[in-house]
Design an enzyme around this catalytic site. Sequence first.
Site, mmCIF file in Angstrom:
data_model
loop_
_atom_site.group_PDB
_atom_site.id
_atom_site.type_symbol
_atom_site.label_atom_id
_atom_site.label_comp_id
_atom_site.label_asym_id
_atom_site.label_seq_id
_atom_site.Cartn_x
_atom_site.Cartn_y
_atom_site.Cartn_z
ATOM 1 N N ALA A 182 60.651 12.819 26.618
ATOM 2 C CA ALA A 182 60.513 11.545 25.888
ATOM 3 C C ALA A 182 61.397 10.450 26.475
ATOM 4 O O ALA A 182 61.147 9.265 26.256
ATOM 5 C CB ALA A 182 60.874 11.747 24.418
ATOM 6 N N TYR A 198 81.726 15.920 13.192
ATOM 7 C CA TYR A 198 80.457 15.172 13.167
ATOM 8 C C TYR A 198 80.693 13.659 13.121
ATOM 9 O O TYR A 198 80.681 12.993 14.154
ATOM 10 C CB TYR A 198 79.547 15.647 12.008
ATOM 11 C CG TYR A 198 78.111 15.280 12.278
ATOM 12 C CD1 TYR A 198 77.204 16.192 12.780
ATOM 13 C CD2 TYR A 198 77.672 13.962 12.095
ATOM 14 C CE1 TYR A 198 75.898 15.818 13.095
ATOM 15 C CE2 TYR A 198 76.371 13.578 12.397
ATOM 16 C CZ TYR A 198 75.491 14.523 12.885
ATOM 17 O OH TYR A 198 74.213 14.142 13.209
ATOM 18 N N LYS A 201 75.795 8.166 16.741
ATOM 19 C CA LYS A 201 75.053 7.708 15.557
ATOM 20 C C LYS A 201 75.458 6.283 15.172
ATOM 21 O O LYS A 201 74.644 5.531 14.635
ATOM 22 C CB LYS A 201 75.263 8.673 14.390
ATOM 23 C CG LYS A 201 74.704 10.072 14.646
ATOM 24 C CD LYS A 201 73.180 10.092 14.761
ATOM 25 C CE LYS A 201 72.631 11.505 14.852
ATOM 26 N NZ LYS A 201 71.168 11.553 15.010
ATOM 27 N N LEU A 259 70.679 20.607 7.106
ATOM 28 C CA LEU A 259 69.705 21.687 6.986
ATOM 29 C C LEU A 259 69.720 22.554 8.219
ATOM 30 O O LEU A 259 70.103 22.095 9.301
ATOM 31 C CB LEU A 259 68.301 21.084 6.836
ATOM 32 C CG LEU A 259 67.984 20.556 5.449
ATOM 33 C CD1 LEU A 259 66.640 19.849 5.454
ATOM 34 C CD2 LEU A 259 67.952 21.689 4.439
ATOM 35 N N VAL A 260 69.261 23.788 8.066
ATOM 36 C CA VAL A 260 69.194 24.690 9.219
ATOM 37 C C VAL A 260 68.057 24.232 10.121
ATOM 38 O O VAL A 260 66.892 24.261 9.731
ATOM 39 C CB VAL A 260 68.914 26.143 8.768
ATOM 40 C CG1 VAL A 260 68.943 27.081 9.964
ATOM 41 C CG2 VAL A 260 69.874 26.584 7.700
HETATM 42 P P1 NAD Z 1 65.356 19.816 16.064
HETATM 43 O O1 NAD Z 1 66.114 20.541 17.097
HETATM 44 O O2 NAD Z 1 64.636 20.625 15.030
HETATM 45 O O3 NAD Z 1 64.232 18.853 16.737
HETATM 46 C C1 NAD Z 1 64.434 18.182 17.933
HETATM 47 C C2 NAD Z 1 63.112 17.631 18.447
HETATM 48 O O4 NAD Z 1 63.381 16.870 19.644
HETATM 49 C C3 NAD Z 1 62.090 18.707 18.862
HETATM 50 O O5 NAD Z 1 60.784 18.258 18.533
HETATM 51 C C4 NAD Z 1 62.224 18.771 20.396
HETATM 52 O O6 NAD Z 1 61.077 19.221 21.087
HETATM 53 C C5 NAD Z 1 62.484 17.294 20.675
HETATM 54 N N1 NAD Z 1 63.113 17.034 21.976
HETATM 55 C C6 NAD Z 1 64.346 17.396 22.426
HETATM 56 N N2 NAD Z 1 64.552 16.914 23.670
HETATM 57 C C7 NAD Z 1 63.427 16.231 24.014
HETATM 58 C C8 NAD Z 1 63.026 15.484 25.161
HETATM 59 N N3 NAD Z 1 63.825 15.314 26.208
HETATM 60 N N4 NAD Z 1 61.786 14.936 25.155
HETATM 61 C C9 NAD Z 1 60.948 15.092 24.111
HETATM 62 N N5 NAD Z 1 61.300 15.741 22.987
HETATM 63 C C10 NAD Z 1 62.510 16.306 22.937
HETATM 64 O O7 NAD Z 1 66.357 18.778 15.403
HETATM 65 P P2 NAD Z 1 66.553 18.146 13.942
HETATM 66 O O8 NAD Z 1 67.708 18.807 13.303
HETATM 67 O O9 NAD Z 1 65.264 18.016 13.230
HETATM 68 O O10 NAD Z 1 67.092 16.701 14.371
HETATM 69 C C11 NAD Z 1 66.284 15.544 14.387
HETATM 70 C C12 NAD Z 1 67.146 14.347 14.024
HETATM 71 O O11 NAD Z 1 67.618 14.493 12.674
HETATM 72 C C13 NAD Z 1 68.388 14.191 14.906
HETATM 73 O O12 NAD Z 1 68.621 12.817 15.138
HETATM 74 C C14 NAD Z 1 69.495 14.754 14.019
HETATM 75 O O13 NAD Z 1 70.757 14.229 14.334
HETATM 76 C C15 NAD Z 1 69.017 14.282 12.654
HETATM 77 N N6 NAD Z 1 69.600 14.993 11.497
HETATM 78 C C16 NAD Z 1 69.597 16.353 11.432
HETATM 79 C C17 NAD Z 1 70.181 16.987 10.326
HETATM 80 C C18 NAD Z 1 70.230 18.488 10.217
HETATM 81 O O14 NAD Z 1 71.013 18.992 9.429
HETATM 82 N N7 NAD Z 1 69.422 19.195 10.941
HETATM 83 C C19 NAD Z 1 70.740 16.216 9.276
HETATM 84 C C20 NAD Z 1 70.669 14.834 9.358
HETATM 85 C C21 NAD Z 1 70.107 14.223 10.486
#
Ligand code: NAD
Length: 399
Positions: free
Chosen positions: A112, A235, A244, A271-272
Amino acid sequence: MIITPKIRGFICTTSHPEGCAAHVQQQIDYVQAQPPLKNPPKRVLVVGASTGYGLASRIVPAFGGGAATLGVFFEKEPTEKKSASAGWYNSAAFEEAAAAAGLYAKSFNGDAFSHEMKKLVIAAIQADLGQIDMIVYSLASPRRVDPDTGEIYKSCLKPTGETFTNKNLNTDKKEIESVTIEPANEDEIAQTVRVMGGEDWKLWIDALADAGVLAEGFKTVAYNYIGPEVTWAIYTDGTIGRAKLHLEKTAEDMNTRFGDKTALVSVNKALVTQASSAIPVVPLYISLLYKVMKSKGLHEGCIEQIQRLFADHYDASNGPTLDDKGRVRIDDWEMRADVQAEVAKVWNEVTTENLDALADFAGYRQEFHRLFGFGLPGIDYDAEVDPQRKIPSIPAPVA
Ligand code: NAD
């Protein structure tokens, strides 16, 4: 082949196609059991669409609002001998369900961060949809190749300023141990900002704007986390928190250009997911948090969180409700004073011996397994399964 979980630390190197499909279907079923969205975006691009928050952000507008969706992700395809990564199977299942429901869905597997990927997606929008109404930016990546220079930036999860020592959960050994992490240097901070900050989000919006494919009044959202004080050093005040901050500044700049509330940062619950499992301290915090939130009937997963984001904020007549820093807060239940007081109390008390009594480690582990399609009801994990699954819309691979 028979596919079983192969887990080391926060990595599982296998995933189950039927289990992943069942996990996606559960999320679709949840959304379809909610009242339909009242004012949904009809054409949605999700960057980071295959797992976690991004997958939920594709399912909610599609199955709650009938949206056409484009999803970008970076996943491993299956081979004859090896299962695909979970996001590949999730996306195959998503597309199959979308097709059955008569919904447009196109997926792109590749980097991406590259200019090439942006061009491919824009060409598909121009050919199929004309314009888009919403862009969800949900990437979580350990590295980014600079699209102009080819330089590789690596993100890290470190404190800034001082050495950090705290409790940590060794999820392999099921033991509470102490973790000490040295602070990041300026270069590590800068590289993390280049990967996880808003630079690439802005590049996407700029490219889409330049191509004239952003609909009048379009919206874009990216995700952040804040959490309680026990996680701040690693964090919010750490390298990822710096990134962030850059993300939030990027949203402000976009709003100056495109209008108030066009770009928002939503603060989501811990979340996990594949990304969060890699953060020190967070798995222990999540295990304690789940126990408290489940006991209060407040527990949510990605799909419930994102359903609330669309239904309570984007559907609201006066638009999303924002905090004093202009952010949406769907971490509101996590951050409730009574929830946080209980988590803080057990944080001090938790040891390896009382882990099962004070924390929901079983819930943590179960959810981690489910990310890879394991532990889903109705799946025969002892049966032979073909690892091959096609994502019907995937064009030629992109480097
Ligand atoms: P995740 O690991 O489940 O998803 C990451 C996504 O990014 C996947 O679809 C993966 O294929 C894609 N990806 C990674 N590198 C890529 C690249 N180079 N090109 C294209 N796609 C790529 O992560 P998540 O936990 O759902 O995190 C998503 C967002 O939510 C992040 O910004 C994270 O900081 C934020 N967030 C997560 C949490 C949590 O607890 N998990 C809490 C709050 C915010």
